[in-house]
Every structure is written in C-alpha cells, then in structure tokens.
Design a protein around this motif. Structure first.
Motif, PDB file in Angstrom:
ATOM      1  N   GLN A  39       0.643  -1.526   0.039  1.00 32.60           N
ATOM      2  CA  GLN A  39       0.034   0.044  -0.482  1.00 32.60           C
ATOM      3  C   GLN A  39       0.916   1.267   0.247  1.00 32.60           C
ATOM      4  N   PHE A  40       0.416   2.379   0.091  1.00 36.67           N
ATOM      5  CA  PHE A  40       0.858   3.144  -0.358  1.00 36.67           C
ATOM      6  C   PHE A  40       0.339   4.366   1.105  1.00 36.67           C
ATOM      7  N   ASP A  41       0.434   4.047   2.342  1.00 42.84           N
ATOM      8  CA  ASP A  41      -0.191   4.897   3.009  1.00 42.84           C
ATOM      9  C   ASP A  41       0.606   6.070   3.791  1.00 42.84           C
ATOM     10  N   MET A  95       9.897   7.137  17.495  1.00 40.88           N
ATOM     11  CA  MET A  95       8.361   7.899  17.203  1.00 40.88           C
ATOM     12  C   MET A  95       7.911   7.550  15.913  1.00 40.88           C
ATOM     13  N   ILE A  96       8.065   6.176  15.675  1.00 45.23           N
ATOM     14  CA  ILE A  96       7.159   5.655  14.168  1.00 45.23           C
ATOM     15  C   ILE A  96       6.158   4.097  14.840  1.00 45.23           C
ATOM     16  N   PRO A  97       5.139   4.282  14.920  1.00 40.00           N
ATOM     17  CA  PRO A  97       4.691   3.110  15.639  1.00 40.00           C
ATOM     18  C   PRO A  97       5.023   1.657  15.350  1.00 40.00           C
ATOM     19  N   SER A  98       4.982   0.514  16.045  1.00 38.08           N
ATOM     20  CA  SER A  98       5.407  -0.861  14.794  1.00 38.08           C
ATOM     21  C   SER A  98       4.229  -1.251  14.104  1.00 38.08           C
ATOM     22  N   SER A  99       4.663  -1.931  13.189  1.00 37.66           N
ATOM     23  CA  SER A  99       4.155  -2.003  11.941  1.00 37.66           C
ATOM     24  C   SER A  99       3.210  -1.612  11.637  1.00 37.66           C
ATOM     25  N   SER A 100       3.535   0.097  10.853  1.00 34.64           N
ATOM     26  CA  SER A 100       2.409   1.164  10.835  1.00 34.64           C
ATOM     27  C   SER A 100       3.277   1.808   9.253  1.00 34.64           C
ATOM     28  N   VAL A 101       4.556   1.002   9.006  1.00 32.44           N
ATOM     29  CA  VAL A 101       5.489   1.582   7.646  1.00 32.44           C
ATOM     30  C   VAL A 101       5.092   0.831   6.049  1.00 32.44           C
TER      31      VAL A 101
END
Length: 270
Positions: A39-41, A95-101
């Motif tokens: 995806q491209f979120d 600052m980046i949540p797990s499994s979010s990228v």
C-alpha cells in the motif's frame, strides 16, 4: 556522519548541489512494492538529510516521515504538508509505531549506521511484507572525460588529497554496500551501470562545470580537510581548474555526470 551534523556544515549547499534520484529509481521501488501488494499510506526516509527523497515520496504516500540525526540538515529540508521531520538516529525510530510503515528508504546513508540495530528497527516498523529500499553511490564520473574522472577519483582517495579525511563508512559505500548483509527476504541488488551494459546509469545529470565544482564541495572530506588546512589553496578548486584546462572546458560548459550506484530492495520477513 559527524561532519553532516556539525553546526558549521552548509546544508543549503548540500540541498542545492547533491544529485537527486531519477524516475527510474522510484519506478523500480514502487514496482517492487506493488508486486508484494504493498500500500501507499506511510513511508519513512531514514538519513533523510535535506529531504530530497522524502519530498518525492510525499507525492505518492499519504504520510511521510523524514528522520535524520542532524538538526542542521533538517533546517534546510524541503517542506510539504504531509512530511514530518524528526531529529533522531536511524537506529532509534521510537516515534514510528510498530508495523505501520509501507516503505522505508535509506538514500546514501546506509553506511553510517549500526546495521544490526538499524535492521531491528526496520523489521519492527515495517508492515508485514513492507518494502525496504537502500540506494548508495560512489565517486562521480564525467562521461566522455576519463582523465577528469581519474582526477576526481584521486582527489577522493589519495592520502595526500582527501583520502584520509572521510568520516567512517566511506569505504562501505565506495564498495556499493556489497559488505552489508540485509536480513530480510527477496533481496534484490541492482548495480548501475553494470559491465554488460544492460543496466544504464541510475543517477545521471547534465550540469555546468560550476555546478560540478560546488557538488564536490558538499563532500564531508572537503569540509574536514578545509577546517584542518585553512591556509592551503582550495583543494577542490585546484582539481577542477586542472580539469577545465586539461579538457578545454569553461565554467559554463555542461558535462554529464554519472555516479556508480547500487539499489537494494527487500521485503520484510514479518
């Protein structure tokens, strides 16, 4: 990477004269990502510098995070509404949540990091089957000017020139990341140009010789050398002036620059 974090580093010069990545780089990245139903979120650009990659990702992704250890570099970063910049080491993406990228990129920065720690964070923040992409390039070459290219290589490598003034990690990227193990799956390594000629240069620019002169002055080794030897003649000017004379070129003449480049693509194991 200490030089780029220095308060005296000219990040505006870096933004203006560092090479960008052409459309082929992003096409290869996006095609690989879509093959894994990506995806491209959300995208993250680690070692973002002045945001050269982050600003292009922002045209494709809803949310982009640019992460860099240097507040000086980020002070000159390209601003867009959907980009958020963070001052942090690449090994600490708290600052980046797990499994979010969806996609995590590292452009001309992979050689600066503690790789086990970095990849631990890469695996944590990427979604299952998310895409990791790293691009790195070696010493610039002037197309159709082999003598000039040799001068540039000597400038960057010879110990009596800039060879001993690089920050740690330069040899890793000079070898186009061949020594770095990527602990993910479906790893692809693409080298540009390759010996067979089947892979054309991924990074190529037509610029004036004056632009080329300023590009060389963004090297960390040049800044380190200049600070240690402030009373010596400018070593980059000396080299470029010699090229101008030898190749019968003027400051305003255009040349084609090519950077030997590697693109690494990989899929998250999770």
């Amino acid at each position: 990477m200490a030089t780029f974090s220095s308060k005296t580093f000219n990040s505006a010069l870096y933004l203006s004269f560092r090479p960008g990545y052409n459309a082929d780089f992003y096409k290869m990245l996006y095609d690989y990502h879509m093959r894994n139903n990506g995806q491209f979120d959300t995208a993250v650009d680690v070692g973002t510098g002045t945001g050269q990659v982050a600003c292009v990702l922002a045209e494709k992704f809803k949310h982009v995070h640019g992460v860099d250890a240097s507040a000086i570099m980020l002070a000159s970063a390209v601003q867009k509404p959907n980009i958020k910049y963070h001052v942090s080491n690449g090994e600490d993406l708290n600052m980046i949540p797990s499994s979010s990228v969806d996609v995590l990129t590292v452009a001309q920065a992979l050689h600066w990091f503690d790789h086990p720690r970095l990849f631990s964070e890469v695996k944590r923040v990427l979604k299952p089957h998310g895409t990791f992409a790293a691009v790195g390039y070696s010493f610039v070459m002037l197309e159709n000017h082999p003598r000039a290219s040799k001068r540039v290589y000597c400038l960057g490598n010879e110990p009596d020139q800039l060879g001993t003034f690089w920050d740690n990690g330069r040899l890793i990227v000079q070898n186009l990341y061949r020594s770095i193990e990527v602990p993910l799956k479906n790893v692809e390594r693409h080298y540009f140009p390759d010996e067979s000629g089947s892979e054309l240069p991924l990074m190529m620019e037509n610029v004036t010789m004056n632009h080329f002169r300023n590009h060389i002055k963004t090297w960390s080794s040049y800044k380190n050398y200049s600070e240690k030897h402030p009373d010596r003649p400018d070593i980059v000017d000396k080299t470029v002036d010699a090229i101008l004379e030898e190749e019968n070129l003027k400051e305003e003449d255009e040349v084609t620059l090519i950077w030997p480049t590697v693109l690494i693509l990989a899929e998250n194991n999770a």
